[in-house]
Write a protein that holds these residues in place. Structure first.
Motif, PDB file in Angstrom:
ATOM      1  N   GLY A  46       0.793  -1.221   0.000  1.00  9.26           N
ATOM      2  CA  GLY A  46       0.000   0.000   0.000  1.00  9.26           C
ATOM      3  C   GLY A  46       0.827   1.273   0.000  1.00  9.26           C
ATOM      4  N   ILE A  47       0.232   2.339   0.523  1.00 11.18           N
ATOM      5  CA  ILE A  47       0.785   3.687   0.460  1.00 11.18           C
ATOM      6  C   ILE A  47       2.080   3.840   1.243  1.00 11.18           C
ATOM      7  N   LYS A  48       2.284   3.019   2.269  1.00 13.60           N
ATOM      8  CA  LYS A  48       3.517   3.133   3.049  1.00 13.60           C
ATOM      9  C   LYS A  48       4.746   2.867   2.181  1.00 13.60           C
ATOM     10  N   LEU A  49       4.607   1.979   1.207  1.00 15.46           N
ATOM     11  CA  LEU A  49       5.721   1.722   0.293  1.00 15.46           C
ATOM     12  C   LEU A  49       6.036   2.978  -0.515  1.00 15.46           C
ATOM     13  N   ASP A  50       5.021   3.626  -1.032  1.00 12.01           N
ATOM     14  CA  ASP A  50       5.224   4.872  -1.782  1.00 12.01           C
ATOM     15  C   ASP A  50       5.892   5.933  -0.908  1.00 12.01           C
ATOM     16  N   ASP A  51       5.433   6.032   0.331  1.00 11.24           N
ATOM     17  CA  ASP A  51       6.012   7.011   1.253  1.00 11.24           C
ATOM     18  C   ASP A  51       7.492   6.713   1.504  1.00 11.24           C
ATOM     19  N   ALA A  52       7.820   5.433   1.698  1.00 15.02           N
ATOM     20  CA  ALA A  52       9.207   5.046   1.953  1.00 15.02           C
ATOM     21  C   ALA A  52      10.094   5.354   0.751  1.00 15.02           C
ATOM     22  N   ILE A  53       9.583   5.094  -0.448  1.00 11.59           N
ATOM     23  CA  ILE A  53      10.341   5.400  -1.664  1.00 11.59           C
ATOM     24  C   ILE A  53      10.590   6.905  -1.748  1.00 11.59           C
ATOM     25  N   ASN A  54       9.563   7.692  -1.525  1.00 10.00           N
ATOM     26  CA  ASN A  54       9.685   9.152  -1.606  1.00 10.00           C
ATOM     27  C   ASN A  54      10.656   9.712  -0.570  1.00 10.00           C
ATOM     28  N   LEU A  55      10.701   9.071   0.605  1.00 10.14           N
ATOM     29  CA  LEU A  55      11.569   9.559   1.679  1.00 10.14           C
ATOM     30  C   LEU A  55      12.931   8.862   1.695  1.00 10.14           C
ATOM     31  N   LYS A  56      13.145   7.988   0.700  1.00  8.04           N
ATOM     32  CA  LYS A  56      14.427   7.288   0.543  1.00  8.04           C
ATOM     33  C   LYS A  56      14.781   6.400   1.734  1.00  8.04           C
ATOM     34  N   ALA A  57      13.775   5.792   2.349  1.00  8.58           N
ATOM     35  CA  ALA A  57      14.022   4.799   3.396  1.00  8.58           C
ATOM     36  C   ALA A  57      14.382   3.479   2.720  1.00  8.58           C
ATOM     37  N   ALA A  58      15.210   2.688   3.375  1.00  9.32           N
ATOM     38  CA  ALA A  58      15.560   1.371   2.835  1.00  9.32           C
ATOM     39  C   ALA A  58      14.335   0.468   2.930  1.00  9.32           C
ATOM     40  N   ILE A  59      14.092  -0.298   1.875  1.00  9.12           N
ATOM     41  CA  ILE A  59      12.932  -1.189   1.823  1.00  9.12           C
ATOM     42  C   ILE A  59      13.435  -2.622   1.850  1.00  9.12           C
ATOM     43  N   LEU A  60      12.924  -3.389   2.807  1.00 12.63           N
ATOM     44  CA  LEU A  60      13.343  -4.775   2.999  1.00 12.63           C
ATOM     45  C   LEU A  60      12.174  -5.725   2.821  1.00 12.63           C
ATOM     46  N   SER A  61      12.424  -6.853   2.178  1.00  7.76           N
ATOM     47  CA  SER A  61      11.462  -7.951   2.194  1.00  7.76           C
ATOM     48  C   SER A  61      11.642  -8.680   3.531  1.00  7.76           C
ATOM     49  N   GLU A  62      10.783  -9.643   3.814  1.00  5.20           N
ATOM     50  CA  GLU A  62      10.945 -10.426   5.036  1.00  5.20           C
ATOM     51  C   GLU A  62      12.288 -11.141   5.040  1.00  5.20           C
ATOM     52  N   ASN A  63      12.678 -11.699   3.897  1.00  2.00           N
ATOM     53  CA  ASN A  63      13.951 -12.406   3.812  1.00  2.00           C
ATOM     54  C   ASN A  63      15.132 -11.464   3.993  1.00  2.00           C
ATOM     55  N   GLU A  64      15.040 -10.275   3.427  1.00  2.00           N
ATOM     56  CA  GLU A  64      16.121  -9.300   3.597  1.00  2.00           C
ATOM     57  C   GLU A  64      16.218  -8.850   5.055  1.00  2.00           C
ATOM     58  N   PHE A  65      15.075  -8.752   5.727  1.00  2.00           N
ATOM     59  CA  PHE A  65      15.092  -8.438   7.152  1.00  2.00           C
ATOM     60  C   PHE A  65      15.816  -9.535   7.915  1.00  2.00           C
ATOM     61  N   ARG A  66      15.519 -10.786   7.602  1.00  2.00           N
ATOM     62  CA  ARG A  66      16.178 -11.926   8.254  1.00  2.00           C
ATOM     63  C   ARG A  66      17.694 -11.857   8.026  1.00  2.00           C
ATOM     64  N   GLU A  67      18.116 -11.547   6.809  1.00  2.00           N
ATOM     65  CA  GLU A  67      19.551 -11.428   6.504  1.00  2.00           C
ATOM     66  C   GLU A  67      20.189 -10.311   7.330  1.00  2.00           C
ATOM     67  N   LEU A  68      19.493  -9.194   7.473  1.00  2.00           N
ATOM     68  CA  LEU A  68      19.994  -8.084   8.283  1.00  2.00           C
ATOM     69  C   LEU A  68      20.180  -8.524   9.733  1.00  2.00           C
ATOM     70  N   VAL A  69      19.193  -9.194  10.275  1.00  2.00           N
ATOM     71  CA  VAL A  69      19.264  -9.678  11.662  1.00  2.00           C
ATOM     72  C   VAL A  69      20.428 -10.659  11.802  1.00  2.00           C
ATOM     73  N   ASN A  70      20.588 -11.561  10.852  1.00  2.00           N
ATOM     74  CA  ASN A  70      21.682 -12.527  10.917  1.00  2.00           C
ATOM     75  C   ASN A  70      23.037 -11.842  10.865  1.00  2.00           C
ATOM     76  N   ARG A  71      23.165 -10.817  10.030  1.00  2.00           N
ATOM     77  CA  ARG A  71      24.430 -10.068   9.952  1.00  2.00           C
ATOM     78  C   ARG A  71      24.756  -9.383  11.269  1.00  2.00           C
ATOM     79  N   LEU A  72      23.722  -8.979  11.979  1.00  2.00           N
ATOM     80  CA  LEU A  72      23.927  -8.303  13.256  1.00  2.00           C
ATOM     81  C   LEU A  72      24.139  -9.287  14.398  1.00  2.00           C
ATOM     82  N   GLY A  73      24.089 -10.593  14.083  1.00  2.00           N
ATOM     83  CA  GLY A  73      24.425 -11.605  15.076  1.00  2.00           C
ATOM     84  C   GLY A  73      23.289 -12.078  15.942  1.00  2.00           C
ATOM     85  N   THR A  74      22.052 -11.783  15.560  1.00  2.00           N
ATOM     86  CA  THR A  74      20.893 -12.222  16.317  1.00  2.00           C
ATOM     87  C   THR A  74      20.100 -13.182  15.457  1.00  2.00           C
ATOM     88  N   THR A  75      19.611 -14.255  16.066  1.00  2.00           N
ATOM     89  CA  THR A  75      18.801 -15.216  15.311  1.00  2.00           C
ATOM     90  C   THR A  75      17.361 -15.135  15.696  1.00  2.00           C
TER      91      THR A  75
END
Length: 75
Positions: A46-75
């Motif tokens: 929905g609209i939150k995606l458009d807002d994030a694109i306009n504000l240049k926030a990083a957009i993550l899928s669920e899998n990309e979120f999991r990869e971020l958490v793993n990189r930070l050392g938390t499972t």
């Protein structure tokens, strides 16, 4: 870091993702703003995606979120 979660999640519940974010020292917001660092987008975001694109926030899928958490050392 400020996270916003939007859309229908397939692999996690919102509660699970929110818990992990808080354990990493992040915070959750219900709306996208210039303070938003990451938008976690499920299906039909929905609209939150458009807002994030306009504000240049990083957009993550669920899998990309999991990869971020793993990189930070938390499972």
């Amino acid at each position: 870091l400020v996270f916003v979660i939007t859309g229908k999640l397939s692999n996690f519940s919102r509660g699970e993702i929110e818990k992990e974010i808080k354990e990493l020292g992040g915070s959750i917001s219900s709306s996208v703003s210039k303070k938003t660092n990451y938008l976690i987008a499920g299906r039909d975001p929905g609209i939150k995606l458009d807002d994030a694109i306009n504000l240049k926030a990083a957009i993550l899928s669920e899998n990309e979120f999991r990869e971020l958490v793993n990189r930070l050392g938390t499972t």
